[in-house]
Motif scaffolding. Structure first.
Motif: not given
Length: 135
Positions: A43-64
């Motif tokens: 049960k101890i581990g990374l929290p579940k992240v929704k796929p749209w958050k990963v995509i938006v985060g990747s886009l933000v990191v790419g733009i930066l």
């Protein structure tokens, strides 16, 4: 009469930092062959992240990252321009120093004495330096 001993028992506060480990029927070792739970199912581990958050985060990191790279290349261009202007300044400064030295030699005392001798003037020496005007 009852005599109290000098070694009196004090009230002990409970340890608030102690972490209770739940007893799930396991021997205490996780992932061992005899345990009922698989090792990777904690049960101890990374929290579940929704796929749209990963995509938006990747886009933000790419733009930066793209903005950073354009900034780096613009800075390199400016550095090259500054270095070329500095080289031009150093060349102009050397030319100015050479012309100033030549000018200083043209108006210096040695040149004035040489031109005066060419025109026929004679150096009077230290005796003739004082001029007395008679009225």
């Amino acid at each position: 009469m009852m005599v109290q001993s000098p070694l009196k028992k004090h009230d002990i506060r409970p340890n608030l930092r102690k972490v209770d480990i739940p007893n799930n029927g396991t021997s205490g070792r996780k992932g061992k062959k005899g345990s009922t739970k698989p090792a990777g199912n904690n049960k101890i581990g990374l929290p579940k992240v929704k796929p749209w958050k990963v995509i938006v985060g990747s886009l933000v990191v790419g733009i930066l990252g793209l903005a950073y790279l354009t900034h780096v290349f613009a800075t390199q261009r400016l550095l090259e321009e500054v270095q070329s202007l500095e080289a031009e300044y150093n060349k102009t400064r050397a030319q100015y120093d050479e012309l100033k030295l030549r000018y200083d030699r043209m108006i210096g005392p040695a040149e004035i004495y040489r031109k005066a001798e060419e025109q026929g003037f004679v150096n009077g020496g230290p005796v003739d330096e004082v001029i007395i005007i008679k009225e």
